[in-house]
Design an enzyme around this catalytic site. Sequence first.
Site: not given
Length: 740
Positions: A266-268
């Site tokens: 996932s992106d952060w």
Amino acid sequence: MKKLVFVFLWLFTAVGVMAPAAAQSLPVYLNDKMPVEQRVEDALSRMTLEEKIAMVHAQSKFSSPGVPRLGIPDNWMTDGPHGIRAEVLWDEWNTAGQTNDACIAFPALTALAATWNEDMAALYGTAIGEEARYRNKNVLLGPGVNIYRTPLNGRNFEYMGEDPFLASRMVVPYVKGVQENGVAACVKHYALNNQEVARHTVDGVVDDRTLYEIYLPAFKAAVVEGGAWAIMGAYNRYKGQWACQNEYLLEDILRDEWGFDGVVVSDWGGVNDTRQAVFNGLDMEFGTWTDGLSEGVSNAYDNYFLAKPFLAMIEGGDKAAAAELDKKVRNILRLAFRTTMDRSRPFGSFATDEHAAVGRKIAQEGIVLLQNKGGVLPVDLGSAKKIAVVGENAIKVMTVGGGSSSLKVKYEVSPLEGIRARVGDAAEVVYARGYVGEDTGGQDGLSDGQDIGDSRTPEELIAEACRVAADADWVIFVGGLNKNPGQDCEGGDRADMGLPYGQDELIAALAKTNKNLAVVIISGNAVEMPWVKEVPAIVQGWFLGTEAGNALASVLVGDVNPSGKLPFTFPVKLTDVGAHSVGEYPGGDTVTYNEGIFVGYRWADKQKVKPLFGFGHGLSYTTFEYGKVTADAKTVAKDGAIKVRVSVRNTGAREGSEVVQLYVRDVKSSVERPVKELKGFKKVKLAPDEERVVEFVVDGSMLSFFDAAAHEWVAEPGAFEAIVGASSTDIKGRVAFNLL
Ligand code: BGC
């Protein structure tokens, strides 16, 4: 002889028989002679539910656990994509203050794309992969290949431009180069993260044809041709689902259509729902903030969507969720066998002179000479006795700032330092500030080490700059954007396309003062140039990293003959861009890509709007002459190919490289198609008077469009043209052919 072969065979067989026996004591997952998939299954079968759950979410800002009990190491991620991010505190963005983590900053990916040279992408990937490996990171969060839809996107500098073919060709060698080191490239941000405004919520409304023709190809190339081991979901939504938990993007396209067997990260903070994250193809959750917990609370990670809530689903008897967990863990174990558990992977190297030299070479090849009226550049050090350098970007640190790509570097040569070092005693170099931007001082606890505040008024600064310029033989203005919020920086977009801080007035004043003027734009984005007619020489200098100043100086004085070409269009004004004309930007809850496939030069061609500088444009200190464009056949079968040839000759007095570009046009089609589309490019180095024949192979796949209703690529029989240009706006010739 026969006997000898027999003895050899016997020996081999004996060893062959003995080897497994000796290895039998090793569990399958630790035996690197066994096929990876068997090792994955064996490791999986030994893991507890809790160990599996631990693996699918972060334990710190940039790491996730392995299985200590089984000797499977943790995963350590690092930004990317221009250098290896400084170590941060366990649960903070702030730097840890270590003294051994200052890296080499490579040029921004826009500069890499501007080289139009796949060999440069390979060099880049290998070098940054070595840096990541040395620092014991097994996932590099990059490269980024979101398509340049609007010049306002604050993150364009981290991407590879507006064209899916160019970005595809450049991303593949980068990925392979990184992964040679046993480090996964994590291609980002998949998909449609084409703006920073409302990036966490906006829902991109894009038709399938546009998605497949424009926004997906570079990701597909990275996965299918580059063999990327990781991909990062974007923050935004698509079809109502967040990209990190998006069934269409992750399951249907990435896994089913492209056969991706790596990890989806996932992106952060990009995960928003446990159920969707469990069932729609995400493998690892990073950066999520948790309700009710604040920065630094140690159990925040247990409250991730893929932590306790996921565990509860499985403990509640959800068998489907348990099966999804196994799928995720398989992908993560495969990552381990490809990276941390690959005992044969190299050791890497960090912050070396070799890497700095790689960065410098790429920078030199990526710098674009946009305009050079009267051949004023290069600066002739034989006659120039006094050179005035003007502008904040001549002295400003550019590696710190910009968001997650911010770097702590071993060193950074500013343009002024680079020019001074190169000019030496040949001329006097004087400096005037000219304008003042905001001085942020640093990012994430890392200072840029500069105090460049200046309280003088714009009038005073311009007056001083003009005084200095009037008294010099040559003026080099170094300005553009910077990495401050609102410029080329993650987390927000630019407010408009103009140059900030009153630079237009300053440049216009300098142009009146001294006719030997070169304007160097440091940016990852197109800027308006109201003074374009008054300024003889314009150089696009990008963000060039550690060796920035040296690379720039070498081009300005002519040690290096520029050969970069623009990877995106420089429009005259914002409304010349499809997204700002008929498209929506920035949208609200949704943003509809009304301009469809007409992005960049595709829009300019269709609307017949003349750009300031077209896609693929870039000049040289020498000149090239193109011969007639020919094809080896008049017809091509769907599964066949034709060869298109053109001769290119260096007609100037010095060696130089030209990027020969091949575009294809479907003359008549049942659907609206772009006037032309890039389908090939080659960079050729030519000595004075040298001539070479450049050859392109055009096959049926290059002639197709994506038929959304049939969900397939279709090439319609009929008339086509192969168009050869020095840029999208400088067409040298064309040849017609028919698709059977
Ligand atoms: C960015 C990513 C980056 C991550 C970790 C996010 O905000 O969008 O590109 O890799 O942070 O720093």
